[in-house]
Design a protein around this motif. Structure first.
Motif, PDB file in Angstrom:
ATOM      1  N   SER A   1       0.847  -1.168   0.000  1.00  0.00           N
ATOM      2  CA  SER A   1       0.000   0.000   0.000  1.00  0.00           C
ATOM      3  C   SER A   1       0.895   1.235   0.000  1.00  0.00           C
ATOM      4  O   SER A   1       1.804   1.333   0.830  1.00  0.00           O
ATOM      5  N   PHE A   2       0.639   2.130  -0.929  1.00  0.00           N
ATOM      6  CA  PHE A   2       1.426   3.353  -1.049  1.00  0.00           C
ATOM      7  C   PHE A   2       0.468   4.539  -1.037  1.00  0.00           C
ATOM      8  O   PHE A   2      -0.526   4.546  -1.758  1.00  0.00           O
ATOM      9  N   TYR A   3       0.785   5.511  -0.227  1.00  0.00           N
ATOM     10  CA  TYR A   3      -0.039   6.709  -0.152  1.00  0.00           C
ATOM     11  C   TYR A   3       0.567   7.795  -1.019  1.00  0.00           C
ATOM     12  O   TYR A   3       1.774   7.995  -1.034  1.00  0.00           O
ATOM     13  N   ARG A   4      -0.285   8.479  -1.741  1.00  0.00           N
ATOM     14  CA  ARG A   4       0.163   9.558  -2.605  1.00  0.00           C
ATOM     15  C   ARG A   4       0.122  10.846  -1.794  1.00  0.00           C
ATOM     16  O   ARG A   4      -0.928  11.235  -1.282  1.00  0.00           O
ATOM     17  N   PRO A   5       1.260  11.495  -1.653  1.00  0.00           N
ATOM     18  CA  PRO A   5       1.255  12.739  -0.872  1.00  0.00           C
ATOM     19  C   PRO A   5       0.518  13.844  -1.618  1.00  0.00           C
ATOM     20  O   PRO A   5       0.387  13.835  -2.838  1.00  0.00           O
ATOM     21  N   LEU A   6       0.075  14.781  -0.860  1.00  0.00           N
ATOM     22  CA  LEU A   6      -0.591  15.933  -1.459  1.00  0.00           C
ATOM     23  C   LEU A   6       0.431  16.806  -2.171  1.00  0.00           C
ATOM     24  O   LEU A   6       1.563  16.960  -1.718  1.00  0.00           O
ATOM     25  N   THR A   7       0.003  17.354  -3.290  1.00  0.00           N
ATOM     26  CA  THR A   7       0.852  18.345  -3.955  1.00  0.00           C
ATOM     27  C   THR A   7       0.693  19.677  -3.220  1.00  0.00           C
ATOM     28  O   THR A   7      -0.214  19.847  -2.390  1.00  0.00           O
ATOM     29  N   ARG A   8       1.555  20.599  -3.524  1.00  0.00           N
ATOM     30  CA  ARG A   8       1.483  21.909  -2.869  1.00  0.00           C
ATOM     31  C   ARG A   8       0.158  22.598  -3.159  1.00  0.00           C
ATOM     32  O   ARG A   8      -0.466  23.176  -2.265  1.00  0.00           O
ATOM     33  N   GLU A   9      -0.310  22.502  -4.403  1.00  0.00           N
ATOM     34  CA  GLU A   9      -1.574  23.120  -4.782  1.00  0.00           C
ATOM     35  C   GLU A   9      -2.741  22.481  -4.023  1.00  0.00           C
ATOM     36  O   GLU A   9      -3.666  23.180  -3.579  1.00  0.00           O
TER      37      GLU A   9
ATOM     38  N   ALA B   1      -2.592  20.976  -1.115  1.00  0.00           N
ATOM     39  CA  ALA B   1      -2.491  21.316   0.299  1.00  0.00           C
ATOM     40  C   ALA B   1      -2.947  22.745   0.574  1.00  0.00           C
ATOM     41  O   ALA B   1      -3.514  23.025   1.637  1.00  0.00           O
ATOM     42  N   LEU B   2      -2.671  23.664  -0.353  1.00  0.00           N
ATOM     43  CA  LEU B   2      -3.030  25.067  -0.145  1.00  0.00           C
ATOM     44  C   LEU B   2      -4.496  25.366  -0.461  1.00  0.00           C
ATOM     45  O   LEU B   2      -5.022  26.392  -0.055  1.00  0.00           O
TER      46      LEU B   2
END
Length: 151
Positions: free
Chosen positions: A139-147, A149-150
Motif C-alpha cells: 500500500s502506497f499513499y500519494r502525498p498531497l501536492t502543494r496546490e 495542500a493550499l
C-alpha cells in the motif's frame, strides 16, 4: 566313526559378507532419502526466492506508477489484465521465465485497488497445484501536492 570334513571357513565368510551387504544397503537407502529431501528443500527455496523477487519488482512498479493495471502493462508487457482492470496475471515456466497461461507452472497475480489517495495491491504467487508460494500486500499513499495542500 564319522568322518569329519575339514572346516574351510567359507560359511563364516559368507555370513559376514551378507551382514556387510545389508549394512551398505541400509546406509545407501538412508543417503538417497536425505539427498531427495535436500533436493526438494532446494527447489522450494529457489521458488520462494524467485517469487519474492518478482513480487518486490511488481510492488516497485506499482509504487512508481499510478497503480492502475494499464500503467503496469508498460512494465510487464506479457501480463494479462482482467476485464475490470483490477487483476493482473503473470505466468512463468518452472525456471521462472515468462510464458503464456496454458504453459504456466507458476502464476503471479496482483489484485489492484487504486484510489485517489492510495495505491494498493495483494500480490500472490502460486504453483500449478494452486499452493501458495508467496504473498505480499502493498500500500502506497500519494502525498498531497502543494496546490492540493493550499486549496
Amino acid at each position: 566313526m564319522k568322518k569329519r570334513r575339514p572346516q574351510t571357513g567359507y560359511g563364516l565368510f559368507f555370513i559376514e559378507f551378507i551382514i556387510a551387504l545389508f549394512f551398505f544397503l541400509l546406509i545407501g537407502t538412508i543417503c538417497i532419502r536425505v539427498f531427495v529431501y535436500a533436493h526438494q528443500v532446494t527447489q522450494k527455496a529457489d521458488a520462494l526466492s524467485h517469487a519474492q523477487a518478482l513480487s518486490a519488482s511488481l510492488a516497485e512498479a506499482i509504487e512508481g506508477s499510478d497503480g492502475s493495471g494499464e500503467s503496469l502493462l508498460a512494465f510487464f508487457p506479457d501480463a494479462v489484465l482482467s476485464e475490470d482492470k483490477c487483476l493482473l496475471t503473470l505466468s512463468f515456466h518452472q525456471d521462472f521465465t515468462e510464458c503464456n497461461q496454458e504453459e504456466a507452472f507458476y502464476t503471479l497475480t496482483a489484485e489492484l485497488s487504486p484510489s485517489e489517495r492510495r495505491k494498493a495491491a495483494d500480490i500472490t504467487v502460486k504453483n500449478r497445484d494452486q499452493e501458495l508460494i508467496y504473498h505480499l500486500s502493498v500500500s502506497f499513499y500519494r502525498p498531497l501536492t502543494r496546490e492540493e495542500a493550499l486549496s
